[in-house]
Design a protein around this motif. Structure first.
Motif, short mmCIF file in Angstrom:
data_model
loop_
_atom_site.label_atom_id
_atom_site.label_comp_id
_atom_site.label_asym_id
_atom_site.label_seq_id
_atom_site.Cartn_x
_atom_site.Cartn_y
_atom_site.Cartn_z
N VAL A 71 21.11 -17.82 -25.61
CA VAL A 71 21.24 -16.53 -24.94
C VAL A 71 22.10 -15.64 -25.82
N VAL A 72 21.50 -14.60 -26.39
CA VAL A 72 22.19 -13.70 -27.31
C VAL A 72 22.75 -12.53 -26.51
N VAL A 73 24.06 -12.34 -26.58
CA VAL A 73 24.71 -11.31 -25.77
C VAL A 73 25.53 -10.38 -26.66
N GLY A 74 25.41 -9.08 -26.41
CA GLY A 74 26.16 -8.09 -27.15
C GLY A 74 27.39 -7.62 -26.41
N GLU A 75 27.86 -8.40 -25.45
CA GLU A 75 29.06 -8.10 -24.68
C GLU A 75 30.09 -9.19 -24.93
N HIS A 76 31.35 -8.92 -24.52
CA HIS A 76 32.33 -10.00 -24.53
C HIS A 76 31.81 -11.12 -23.64
N LEU A 77 32.00 -12.37 -24.09
CA LEU A 77 31.48 -13.49 -23.31
C LEU A 77 32.04 -13.50 -21.90
N SER A 78 33.28 -13.07 -21.73
CA SER A 78 33.88 -13.07 -20.40
C SER A 78 33.11 -12.16 -19.44
N TYR A 79 32.45 -11.13 -19.99
CA TYR A 79 31.69 -10.20 -19.15
C TYR A 79 30.59 -10.93 -18.39
N LEU A 80 29.99 -11.93 -19.01
CA LEU A 80 28.89 -12.65 -18.38
C LEU A 80 29.34 -13.39 -17.12
N PHE A 81 30.64 -13.66 -17.03
CA PHE A 81 31.16 -14.38 -15.87
C PHE A 81 31.91 -13.45 -14.92
N ASP A 82 32.45 -12.36 -15.46
CA ASP A 82 33.18 -11.41 -14.62
C ASP A 82 32.25 -10.49 -13.85
N ASP A 83 31.14 -10.09 -14.48
CA ASP A 83 30.22 -9.16 -13.83
C ASP A 83 29.26 -9.95 -12.94
N VAL A 105 22.85 -22.27 -24.77
CA VAL A 105 23.87 -21.91 -25.75
C VAL A 105 24.11 -20.41 -25.69
N LEU A 106 25.35 -19.99 -25.47
CA LEU A 106 25.70 -18.57 -25.45
C LEU A 106 26.07 -18.15 -26.87
N ILE A 107 25.40 -17.11 -27.38
CA ILE A 107 25.60 -16.67 -28.76
C ILE A 107 26.07 -15.21 -28.73
N PRO A 108 27.36 -14.96 -28.93
CA PRO A 108 27.85 -13.58 -28.89
C PRO A 108 27.57 -12.84 -30.19
N THR A 109 27.31 -11.55 -30.09
CA THR A 109 27.21 -10.70 -31.28
C THR A 109 28.32 -9.66 -31.22
N ARG A 110 28.70 -9.16 -32.40
CA ARG A 110 29.83 -8.24 -32.47
C ARG A 110 29.47 -6.91 -33.10
N GLY A 111 28.21 -6.75 -33.45
CA GLY A 111 27.82 -5.50 -34.08
C GLY A 111 28.21 -5.41 -35.54
N ASP A 112 28.35 -6.56 -36.22
CA ASP A 112 28.71 -6.53 -37.64
C ASP A 112 27.71 -7.38 -38.43
N ASP A 115 26.33 -11.05 -37.47
CA ASP A 115 25.52 -11.33 -36.28
C ASP A 115 24.25 -12.10 -36.60
N VAL A 116 23.51 -11.65 -37.60
CA VAL A 116 22.22 -12.26 -37.90
C VAL A 116 22.39 -13.73 -38.24
N ASP A 117 23.33 -14.06 -39.13
CA ASP A 117 23.54 -15.46 -39.51
C ASP A 117 23.96 -16.29 -38.30
N ARG A 118 24.82 -15.72 -37.47
CA ARG A 118 25.29 -16.47 -36.31
C ARG A 118 24.14 -16.80 -35.37
N VAL A 119 23.26 -15.83 -35.15
CA VAL A 119 22.14 -16.04 -34.23
C VAL A 119 21.12 -17.00 -34.82
N LEU A 120 20.73 -16.78 -36.07
CA LEU A 120 19.68 -17.60 -36.67
C LEU A 120 20.13 -19.02 -36.97
N SER A 121 21.43 -19.25 -37.13
CA SER A 121 21.91 -20.60 -37.44
C SER A 121 22.11 -21.45 -36.19
N ALA A 122 21.98 -20.85 -35.01
CA ALA A 122 22.16 -21.61 -33.77
C ALA A 122 21.06 -22.65 -33.63
#
Length: 354
Positions: A71-83, A105-112, A115-122
């Protein structure tokens, strides 16, 4: 558990203890239906005695499957549980993972650039992407990576399955359901771009084509603004003069701040209609706009029971159902997405009481 420094038991060790061939041990853990029940029990007992555990990494390499959904998310991971609505979306995905015997698997992105390597290496078999911006390089990378993927809300991208409601039509409908005639309309909007700039704008400050992803790259934001504009224009309001409070994130406290900022722009004492892009923002705005000595009607989005009980009009388009649909689409490599059902719900709607 193995003592420190002790050699880790192998398939061969288990086979010798159970009196079977190494292939039988492998089948017991990877293809149990191929092994007689009594033999499976003997192999598992031997494995337990030796402290043997199958190597999940090696198993994944052999089978070509990680048995994980990313699950690729562009928010802080805590947002997924707070919202509460984000949590519903994850719950829908989790239901499918449980039924399909998958991990998540939760995969956070940071807009830098990382991101691509982090997502594709999961180590995952497929992806579900949370709504992002149209120029996010992760979209093209995932689409070209060969693993199936679905995206909630968009943006639409070749190779990705889009799952979500018709935001523009739903925004038009919920705005039109309120008493717009004679009222002052205001809007509380999601971010317009990746910078997540906040502040109070006028409709005239926004582009003419709100669905042009080059100028409003968050497709959900642009579509809902276009829907609000259509309803307000139809009701005789000048869109260019409508105040729009843009918030950084979907948080109730930011909705309260936006309501306070909009309150400062209001003149006279007539009724107000506040169009918020989520129930969380609507509930926050209600706490501050409610201080005005005037009639205030508020709309939200998500069809939550709390919002309905608090007098908020809303759009019900179950995020739990969307999470489930995204996971199913990713797992089945469905070639096309679809619009999910939505409906406008009035305050106190009995469908939300159960």
């Amino acid at each position: 558990m193995n003592a420190p420094g002790r050699r880790r038991p192998t398939v061969k060790d288990v086979a010798e203890r159970a009196g079977v061939a190494p292939m039988t041990v492998s089948y017991t853990f990877n293809h149990p239906a191929r092994v007689a029940e009594a033999t499976r029990a003997r192999v598992r007992a031997a494995a337990a005695e030796l402290g043997y555990r199958p190597d999940s990494t090696a198993r994944a390499l052999r089978s070509g499957r990680a048995k994980q959904l990313g699950v690729v998310v562009g928010e802080h991971l805590s947002y997924l549980f707070d919202d509460p609505q984000a949590a519903q979306f994850l719950a829908g995905i989790a239901e499918v993972c449980v039924s399909e015997d998958l991990g998540m698997v939760l995969i956070p992105t940071r807009g830098d650039a990382s991101d691509v390597d982090r997502v594709l290496s999961a180590a995952v078999d497929c992806y579900v992407l949370w709504t992002t911006v149209a120029d996010d390089p992760v979209l093209a990378a995932v689409a070209a990576g060969g693993r199936p993927a679905a995206i909630q809300g968009g943006p639409a991208h070749p190779g990705l399955v889009r799952i979500g409601p018709d935001d523009r039509a739903a925004a038009t409908a919920v705005a039109a359901a309120t008493p717009l005639a004679g009222a002052t309309p205001v809007v509380i909007s999601f971010p317009l771009d990746r910078r997540r700039s906040s502040g109070v704008l006028r409709g005239a400050d926004l582009p003419v084509d709100l669905t042009d992803l080059e100028v409003v790259p968050f497709p959900v934001t642009g579509a809902r603004l276009a829907g609000y504009r259509a309803a307000l224009t139809e009701a005789g309001h000048d869109w260019g003069d409508v105040r729009i409070a843009v918030v950084e994130r979907n948080q109730r406290e930011l909705g309260a701040d936006a309501g306070a900022a909009l309150l400062e722009t209001l003149e006279g004492s007539g009724p107000v209609v506040a169009l918020a892009m989520s129930d969380e923002l609507a509930l926050g705005a209600r706490s501050t706009l409610g201080r005005a000595r005037r009639t205030v009607t508020i709309t939200g989005w998500d069809g939550s029971r709390e919002a309905s009980a608090s007098g908020v009009w809303s759009v019900a388009a179950s995020l739990r159902d969307q999470g489930r649909a995204c996971a199913q689409a990713a797992l089945s490599a469905a070639p096309e997405g679809h619009d999910v059902p939505w409906t406008v719900v009035a305050p106190g709607d009995p469908r939300l009481r159960a």
